[in-house]
Write a protein that holds these residues in place. Structure first.
Motif, PDB file in Angstrom:
ATOM      1  N   GLY A 420     -10.844 -12.765   0.929  1.00  0.00           N
ATOM      2  CA  GLY A 420      -9.431 -13.075   0.963  1.00  0.00           C
ATOM      3  C   GLY A 420      -8.571 -11.991   0.358  1.00  0.00           C
ATOM      4  O   GLY A 420      -7.982 -12.149  -0.709  1.00  0.00           O
ATOM      5  N   LEU A 421      -8.483 -10.835   1.028  1.00  0.00           N
ATOM      6  CA  LEU A 421      -7.610  -9.767   0.588  1.00  0.00           C
ATOM      7  C   LEU A 421      -6.159 -10.122   0.904  1.00  0.00           C
ATOM      8  O   LEU A 421      -5.880 -10.903   1.807  1.00  0.00           O
ATOM      9  CB  LEU A 421      -7.985  -8.453   1.277  1.00  0.00           C
ATOM     10  N   GLU A 422      -5.230  -9.542   0.148  1.00  0.00           N
ATOM     11  CA  GLU A 422      -3.810  -9.833   0.373  1.00  0.00           C
ATOM     12  C   GLU A 422      -3.384  -9.472   1.790  1.00  0.00           C
ATOM     13  O   GLU A 422      -2.557 -10.152   2.397  1.00  0.00           O
ATOM     14  CB  GLU A 422      -2.956  -9.060  -0.632  1.00  0.00           C
ATOM     15  N   ASP A 423      -3.938  -8.396   2.329  1.00  0.00           N
ATOM     16  CA  ASP A 423      -3.569  -7.939   3.663  1.00  0.00           C
ATOM     17  C   ASP A 423      -4.515  -8.454   4.742  1.00  0.00           C
ATOM     18  O   ASP A 423      -4.575  -7.907   5.845  1.00  0.00           O
ATOM     19  CB  ASP A 423      -3.554  -6.406   3.699  1.00  0.00           C
ATOM     20  N   GLY A 424      -5.287  -9.494   4.429  1.00  0.00           N
ATOM     21  CA  GLY A 424      -6.184 -10.067   5.424  1.00  0.00           C
ATOM     22  C   GLY A 424      -7.489  -9.311   5.506  1.00  0.00           C
ATOM     23  O   GLY A 424      -8.368  -9.480   4.669  1.00  0.00           O
ATOM     24  N   THR A 425      -7.623  -8.486   6.527  1.00  0.00           N
ATOM     25  CA  THR A 425      -8.888  -7.786   6.736  1.00  0.00           C
ATOM     26  C   THR A 425      -8.866  -6.348   6.206  1.00  0.00           C
ATOM     27  O   THR A 425      -9.911  -5.719   6.129  1.00  0.00           O
ATOM     28  CB  THR A 425      -9.219  -7.738   8.237  1.00  0.00           C
ATOM     29  N   ARG A 426      -7.705  -5.810   5.889  1.00  0.00           N
ATOM     30  CA  ARG A 426      -7.579  -4.440   5.383  1.00  0.00           C
ATOM     31  C   ARG A 426      -6.648  -4.449   4.183  1.00  0.00           C
ATOM     32  O   ARG A 426      -5.707  -5.219   4.116  1.00  0.00           O
ATOM     33  CB  ARG A 426      -7.002  -3.497   6.448  1.00  0.00           C
ATOM     34  N   GLN A 427      -6.929  -3.552   3.229  1.00  0.00           N
ATOM     35  CA  GLN A 427      -6.043  -3.460   2.076  1.00  0.00           C
ATOM     36  C   GLN A 427      -6.149  -2.083   1.440  1.00  0.00           C
ATOM     37  O   GLN A 427      -7.245  -1.554   1.274  1.00  0.00           O
ATOM     38  CB  GLN A 427      -6.372  -4.539   1.040  1.00  0.00           C
ATOM     39  N   THR A 428      -4.999  -1.506   1.105  1.00  0.00           N
ATOM     40  CA  THR A 428      -4.924  -0.263   0.343  1.00  0.00           C
ATOM     41  C   THR A 428      -4.274  -0.576  -0.992  1.00  0.00           C
ATOM     42  O   THR A 428      -3.183  -1.134  -1.044  1.00  0.00           O
ATOM     43  CB  THR A 428      -4.106   0.808   1.083  1.00  0.00           C
ATOM     44  N   THR A 429      -4.966  -0.222  -2.062  1.00  0.00           N
ATOM     45  CA  THR A 429      -4.517  -0.586  -3.399  1.00  0.00           C
ATOM     46  C   THR A 429      -4.418   0.661  -4.261  1.00  0.00           C
ATOM     47  O   THR A 429      -5.349   1.472  -4.312  1.00  0.00           O
ATOM     48  CB  THR A 429      -5.494  -1.573  -4.064  1.00  0.00           C
ATOM     49  N   PHE A 430      -3.289   0.788  -4.936  1.00  0.00           N
ATOM     50  CA  PHE A 430      -3.118   1.856  -5.942  1.00  0.00           C
ATOM     51  C   PHE A 430      -3.148   1.219  -7.321  1.00  0.00           C
ATOM     52  O   PHE A 430      -2.499   0.191  -7.559  1.00  0.00           O
ATOM     53  CB  PHE A 430      -1.804   2.598  -5.762  1.00  0.00           C
ATOM     54  N   GLY A 431      -3.890   1.822  -8.218  1.00  0.00           N
ATOM     55  CA  GLY A 431      -3.950   1.322  -9.587  1.00  0.00           C
ATOM     56  C   GLY A 431      -4.051   2.456 -10.577  1.00  0.00           C
ATOM     57  O   GLY A 431      -4.492   3.560 -10.249  1.00  0.00           O
ATOM     58  N   VAL A 432      -3.624   2.180 -11.789  1.00  0.00           N
ATOM     59  CA  VAL A 432      -3.723   3.175 -12.872  1.00  0.00           C
ATOM     60  C   VAL A 432      -3.784   2.427 -14.192  1.00  0.00           C
ATOM     61  O   VAL A 432      -3.140   1.380 -14.355  1.00  0.00           O
ATOM     62  CB  VAL A 432      -2.541   4.170 -12.843  1.00  0.00           C
ATOM     63  N   ASP A 433      -4.583   2.919 -15.101  1.00  0.00           N
ATOM     64  CA  ASP A 433      -4.621   2.329 -16.432  1.00  0.00           C
ATOM     65  C   ASP A 433      -4.724   3.440 -17.461  1.00  0.00           C
ATOM     66  O   ASP A 433      -5.023   4.593 -17.155  1.00  0.00           O
ATOM     67  CB  ASP A 433      -5.764   1.330 -16.577  1.00  0.00           C
ATOM     68  N   THR A 434      -4.437   3.075 -18.717  1.00  0.00           N
ATOM     69  CA  THR A 434      -4.540   3.982 -19.852  1.00  0.00           C
ATOM     70  C   THR A 434      -5.332   3.286 -20.940  1.00  0.00           C
ATOM     71  O   THR A 434      -5.077   2.113 -21.251  1.00  0.00           O
ATOM     72  CB  THR A 434      -3.159   4.375 -20.380  1.00  0.00           C
ATOM     73  N   ILE A 435      -6.297   3.976 -21.509  1.00  0.00           N
ATOM     74  CA  ILE A 435      -7.157   3.423 -22.557  1.00  0.00           C
ATOM     75  C   ILE A 435      -6.945   4.238 -23.828  1.00  0.00           C
ATOM     76  O   ILE A 435      -7.081   5.465 -23.829  1.00  0.00           O
ATOM     77  CB  ILE A 435      -8.633   3.481 -22.149  1.00  0.00           C
ATOM     78  N   LEU A 436      -6.602   3.536 -24.895  1.00  0.00           N
ATOM     79  CA  LEU A 436      -6.451   4.153 -26.215  1.00  0.00           C
ATOM     80  C   LEU A 436      -7.542   3.624 -27.128  1.00  0.00           C
ATOM     81  O   LEU A 436      -7.617   2.411 -27.397  1.00  0.00           O
ATOM     82  CB  LEU A 436      -5.082   3.824 -26.811  1.00  0.00           C
ATOM     83  N   THR A 437      -8.424   4.487 -27.578  1.00  0.00           N
ATOM     84  CA  THR A 437      -9.527   4.067 -28.451  1.00  0.00           C
ATOM     85  C   THR A 437      -9.146   4.311 -29.911  1.00  0.00           C
ATOM     86  O   THR A 437      -8.321   5.158 -30.243  1.00  0.00           O
ATOM     87  CB  THR A 437     -10.812   4.844 -28.123  1.00  0.00           C
ATOM     88  N   PHE A 438      -9.769   3.525 -30.777  1.00  0.00           N
ATOM     89  CA  PHE A 438      -9.511   3.691 -32.217  1.00  0.00           C
ATOM     90  C   PHE A 438     -10.746   3.292 -33.030  1.00  0.00           C
ATOM     91  O   PHE A 438     -11.668   2.681 -32.505  1.00  0.00           O
ATOM     92  CB  PHE A 438      -8.295   2.877 -32.649  1.00  0.00           C
TER      93      PHE A 438
END
Length: 438
Positions: A420-438
């Motif tokens: 069950g993708l948002e676009d039905g049978t095809r989906q292109t997704t952009f994502g980005v995250d930032t990790i700060l360790t301590f």
């Protein structure tokens, strides 16, 4: 179909024997140090700073001991410096990471904060699109055992809060167990994914309590993965945690063996199942490592018609193509039944990863997955067997020893709308995250 899949696994095993495999359960992203061949000036300071013809814009030859210029001087290769060394032949200078707690009396503590964004929802962890979200606020305390002088006792506890919290709880025992009810609103939640004691003597150690699985290549902790998003196999075909006992025996520098008992999949401290958990890791060559890990038995009593039993394994091969290029291939097979003996879940997956380290600040990678799945346990919406494909391209950028930024773009194909993708049978997704360790 099962026979053809097993034949394919055998072929893959033969094809990867000439290459390096391991299931990385560490809590730190490792970028392999990289040096351009033309920059080998023999000076260790801040990497090699020698000028090379492609960026010699008036720089003197030889090595500059500092880190203030590209190719050993302040002029030339300025774009490389602006991009943290992406186009520079030199290593960037990250220095040592800072720690907030440090180590005291054998105990160490630390953690990280992960902020992420994706423009569309994915069925694996990243389910809260169009929101800048706190995915993991993570704290841990650990006493690693040291058996070099004989017997030793240690342990570890992990705490997690964020949008990854509900995915990491002991949901396998719903509604009974452990941290399963520690939700906060519709998306956020708390979890205690690990709480165990460990004892060891010589080459043998035993964990007792609640701990992460040894199965698979990807892990829950954000610092242990190259990509921001996860593979389908990780989310749907593998356990996250176990409660029980697990022994580890280091036969020699190249062979490690695991064996133990768990109370099912993703269970808390309650009687939810009876399953074997074990495996073996082999350093076949200096460049190739192979890891097999498996679980079999009763996985849970709160699953399909009251019980789920079966078998699951992962085979991970990790091959160091060069000092800066890493290739990983993973195969997962899962087959389970419900209390009536009917199919609960069956899946077969192949994941491939290729990671290129450019320098200490930059690395780029690709992941391609084929996941074949069948069974109502996956929420198949009435669809039978289905094939899903996902291609992910991403980068890791470290502007600081304690900071990692992971942008990625991902393409998913699901012709049968099995997940069950948002676009039905095809989906292109952009994502980005930032990790700060301590």
């Amino acid at each position: 179909m099962k026979l053809s899949k097993l034949a394919l696994v055998a072929a893959l095993a033969c094809g990867t024997y000439a290459g390096n495999v391991f299931a990385d359960q560490t809590n730190e992203i490792q970028l392999v140090s990289h040096r351009h061949a033309a920059c080998d000036c023999g000076e260790p300071a801040c990497g090699c700073e020698a000028a090379i013809p492609s960026c010699d814009l008036g720089c003197s030859d030889g090595c500059d001991g500092g880190c203030d210029g590209a190719c050993g001087c302040d002029s030339g290769c300025g774009i490389g410096n602006a991009l943290g060394g992406l186009l520079d032949c030199d290593d960037c200078c990250l220095g040592d990471p800072y720690t907030l707690f440090g180590e005291h009396c054998g105990w160490s503590a630390g953690g990280w904060v992960q902020l992420g964004y994706s423009n569309k929802a994915l069925p694996a962890f990243n389910t809260y699109p169009d929101h800048l979200q706190l995915q993991q606020a993570w704290l841990f305390a650990e006493k690693s055992i040291d058996t070099s002088n004989g017997f030793d006792i240690g342990g570890r506890i992990d705490y997690l809060y964020g949008t990854d919290g509900p995915n990491t709880q002991a949901f396998g025992t719903d509604p009974r167990g452990w941290d399963n009810s520690w939700d906060n609103g519709g998306q956020y939640g708390h979890a205690l994914p690990q709480l165990y004691a460990e004892a060891g003597y010589g080459d043998l150690s035993v964990k007792l309590g609640h701990f992460y699985t040894i199965i698979g290549y990807e892990v829950v902790g954000a610092t242990g993965n190259f990509f921001y998003s996860h593979a389908y196999t990780f989310n749907f075909s593998e356990p996250f945690t176990h409660t029980g006992a697990l022994a580890t025996y280091n036969v020699n520098d190249d062979v490690t063996v695991w064996g133990g008992y768990s109370m099912g999949w993703d269970s808390g401290f309650d009687d939810n199942g009876d399953a074997y958990l074990g495996g073996i890791s082999l350093g076949l060559t200096d460049k190739l490592q192979l890891t097999y890990a498996a679980t079999a038995g009763r996985f849970g009593e709160n699953r399909f018609n009251g019980v789920e039993t079966g078998y699951m394994h992962s085979i991970v091969a990790d091959y160091a193509v060069t000092d800066s290029l890493q290739y990983i291939i993973q195969n997962d097979i899962l087959s389970t039944e419900d209390a009536a003996g009917a199919l609960a879940r069956e899946s077969f997956g192949i994941n491939q990863y290729l990671v290129k380290t450019l320098n200490d600040c930059w690395a780029v990678g690709a992941r391609f997955e084929w996941w074949n799945a069948e069974g109502a346990g996956f929420g198949a919406n009435g669809v039978g067997e289905s094939d899903l494909y996902a291609l992910t391209l991403g980068a890791n950028y470290k502007p600081h020893a304690n900071v990692t930024v992971r942008p990625e773009i991902r393409w998913d194909w699901d012709d049968d709308q099995f997940i069950g993708l948002e676009d039905g049978t095809r989906q292109t997704t952009f994502g980005v995250d930032t990790i700060l360790t301590f």
